[in-house]
Write a protein that holds these residues in place. Structure first.
Motif, short mmCIF file in Angstrom:
data_model
loop_
_atom_site.label_atom_id
_atom_site.label_comp_id
_atom_site.label_asym_id
_atom_site.label_seq_id
_atom_site.Cartn_x
_atom_site.Cartn_y
_atom_site.Cartn_z
N GLU A 240 10.86 14.13 -4.98
CA GLU A 240 11.62 13.76 -6.18
C GLU A 240 12.69 12.72 -5.86
OE1 GLU A 240 12.93 17.61 -7.32
OE2 GLU A 240 11.23 17.95 -8.68
N MET A 241 13.34 12.86 -4.69
CA MET A 241 14.36 11.88 -4.30
C MET A 241 13.74 10.51 -4.09
SD MET A 241 17.12 13.78 -1.85
CE MET A 241 15.99 14.62 -0.76
N PHE A 242 12.57 10.46 -3.40
CA PHE A 242 11.88 9.19 -3.22
C PHE A 242 11.41 8.62 -4.54
CE2 PHE A 242 11.30 10.34 1.35
CZ PHE A 242 11.89 9.21 1.86
N ALA A 243 10.96 9.47 -5.45
CA ALA A 243 10.51 9.01 -6.78
C ALA A 243 11.68 8.39 -7.54
CB ALA A 243 9.88 10.15 -7.56
N ASP A 244 12.86 9.01 -7.46
CA ASP A 244 14.05 8.45 -8.11
C ASP A 244 14.39 7.08 -7.53
OD1 ASP A 244 14.33 10.65 -9.73
OD2 ASP A 244 15.95 11.56 -8.54
N GLY A 245 14.36 6.98 -6.21
CA GLY A 245 14.66 5.70 -5.56
C GLY A 245 13.65 4.63 -5.92
N TRP A 246 12.37 4.98 -5.91
CA TRP A 246 11.32 4.02 -6.26
C TRP A 246 11.44 3.59 -7.71
CZ3 TRP A 246 8.57 0.55 -4.21
CH2 TRP A 246 7.50 0.01 -4.87
N ASP A 247 11.78 4.51 -8.60
CA ASP A 247 11.97 4.19 -10.01
C ASP A 247 13.11 3.19 -10.18
OD1 ASP A 247 11.31 4.61 -12.83
OD2 ASP A 247 13.27 5.63 -12.94
N PHE A 248 14.17 3.39 -9.42
CA PHE A 248 15.32 2.49 -9.47
C PHE A 248 14.93 1.09 -9.01
CE2 PHE A 248 19.22 0.72 -7.57
CZ PHE A 248 20.04 0.76 -8.68
N VAL A 249 14.19 1.01 -7.89
CA VAL A 249 13.76 -0.29 -7.36
C VAL A 249 12.80 -0.97 -8.34
CG1 VAL A 249 12.39 -1.38 -5.53
CG2 VAL A 249 14.18 0.25 -4.94
N ARG A 250 11.93 -0.21 -8.93
CA ARG A 250 10.92 -0.77 -9.83
C ARG A 250 11.53 -1.27 -11.14
NH1 ARG A 250 6.47 3.30 -11.57
NH2 ARG A 250 8.43 4.18 -12.20
N ASN A 251 12.56 -0.60 -11.63
CA ASN A 251 13.10 -0.93 -12.95
C ASN A 251 14.28 -1.90 -12.92
OD1 ASN A 251 11.25 0.62 -14.44
ND2 ASN A 251 12.42 2.47 -13.99
N VAL A 252 14.93 -2.07 -11.78
CA VAL A 252 16.04 -3.02 -11.68
C VAL A 252 15.52 -4.26 -10.98
CG1 VAL A 252 18.37 -3.40 -10.79
CG2 VAL A 252 17.71 -1.13 -11.59
N GLU A 253 15.43 -5.35 -11.73
CA GLU A 253 14.74 -6.55 -11.26
C GLU A 253 15.31 -7.10 -9.95
OE1 GLU A 253 13.31 -10.86 -13.04
OE2 GLU A 253 14.46 -9.50 -14.28
N VAL A 254 16.62 -7.15 -9.84
CA VAL A 254 17.22 -7.73 -8.64
C VAL A 254 16.89 -6.89 -7.41
CG1 VAL A 254 19.49 -6.63 -8.83
CG2 VAL A 254 19.30 -8.85 -7.74
N PHE A 255 16.85 -5.58 -7.56
CA PHE A 255 16.52 -4.73 -6.42
C PHE A 255 15.03 -4.78 -6.10
CE2 PHE A 255 20.59 -2.77 -7.57
CZ PHE A 255 21.21 -2.90 -6.35
N ARG A 256 14.20 -5.03 -7.09
CA ARG A 256 12.77 -5.20 -6.83
C ARG A 256 12.55 -6.42 -5.95
NH1 ARG A 256 9.45 -6.63 -11.82
NH2 ARG A 256 11.41 -5.86 -12.58
N TYR A 257 13.17 -7.55 -6.33
CA TYR A 257 13.02 -8.76 -5.53
C TYR A 257 13.69 -8.63 -4.16
CZ TYR A 257 11.26 -10.87 -9.77
OH TYR A 257 10.51 -11.14 -10.88
N LEU A 258 14.81 -7.94 -4.13
CA LEU A 258 15.49 -7.73 -2.85
C LEU A 258 14.62 -6.88 -1.92
CD1 LEU A 258 18.01 -8.06 -1.09
CD2 LEU A 258 18.90 -5.99 -2.15
N THR A 259 13.95 -5.88 -2.47
CA THR A 259 13.06 -5.03 -1.67
C THR A 259 11.92 -5.85 -1.09
OG1 THR A 259 13.61 -3.10 -3.00
CG2 THR A 259 11.58 -3.00 -1.71
N ILE A 260 11.32 -6.70 -1.92
CA ILE A 260 10.22 -7.56 -1.45
C ILE A 260 10.72 -8.50 -0.36
CG2 ILE A 260 8.64 -9.41 -2.12
CD1 ILE A 260 8.52 -7.99 -4.91
N ALA A 261 11.90 -9.10 -0.58
CA ALA A 261 12.46 -10.01 0.41
C ALA A 261 12.78 -9.29 1.71
CB ALA A 261 13.72 -10.68 -0.14
N MET A 262 13.37 -8.10 1.62
CA MET A 262 13.73 -7.36 2.82
C MET A 262 12.49 -6.92 3.60
SD MET A 262 16.95 -7.43 3.14
CE MET A 262 17.22 -6.21 4.39
N LEU A 263 11.43 -6.51 2.91
CA LEU A 263 10.20 -6.15 3.60
C LEU A 263 9.59 -7.35 4.32
CD1 LEU A 263 8.53 -3.74 1.02
CD2 LEU A 263 9.46 -3.15 3.26
#
Length: 184
Positions: A91-114
């Motif tokens: 559930e904690m990972f699902a919350d974190g993934w939902d946050f990354v998926r729904n907040v555009e800047v964090f989605r792009y930041l995640t892609i860039a960091m990976l």
């Protein structure tokens, strides 16, 4: 991940008090650790011992730090996230993934960091392979320890001099565009 966990463990007053100390201790620990790596490699090779024996010393230091944390860490007050009973790791990972998926800047930041993380790993492995072919034994560890000390000091200086200026001059969304360039 560390800072997210730390935010979940400490309350606001502890956060203001501990986070600067944790960050400073991380930098100091990086420099001191690399100095110890350089000096221990030379110390062990001068006495005819193998450098892998440093791992025993490292394990003892980790055990000592664990005991110190067990003694001193009992006074830490948990915040609401840690206090939630019954929340599973999934559930904690699902919350974190939902946050990354729904907040555009964090989605792009995640892609860039990976991407940057993958590229830096490949570059560092090639660098270590080249060093391994050039140096042997304690010379390798000495050079790599000195390299890491210089890298840490350079990062601290760049953060101290450039980071605040960039934050003041650029919008938040533009700062994320600089990340891949800075990492190169």
């Amino acid at each position: 991940v560390f800072w997210a966990m730390a935010n979940d463990i400490f309350n606001i007053q502890q956060t203001k008090r501990f986070f600067p100390l944790i960050a400073a201790a991380g930098v100091i620990g990086g420099v001191v650790g690399n100095i110890l790596a350089v000096s221990m490699a030379n110390f062990f090779s001068a006495r005819g011992q193998e450098s892998y024996e440093i791992l025993v010393i490292n394990a003892l230091l980790m055990l000592i730090l664990f005991v110190v944390y067990q003694i001193l860490g009992r006074n830490v007050q948990s915040t609401a996230r840690q206090a939630r009973e019954g929340e599973t790791l999934r559930e904690m990972f699902a919350d974190g993934w939902d946050f990354v998926r729904n907040v555009e800047v964090f989605r792009y930041l995640t892609i860039a960091m990976l991407g940057v993380g993958f590229a830096l790993t490949v570059i560092e492995l090639n660098f270590l392979d080249a060093l391994n072919n050039y140096f042997s034994g304690a010379e390798f560890q000495t050079f790599y320890g000195l390299y890491r000390i210089a890298q840490t000091i350079t990062i601290v200086l760049v953060q101290a001099v450039l980071a605040s200026r960039l934050l003041n001059q650029l919008e938040l969304k533009r700062i994320f565009l600089i990340l891949p360039i800075i990492c190169i």
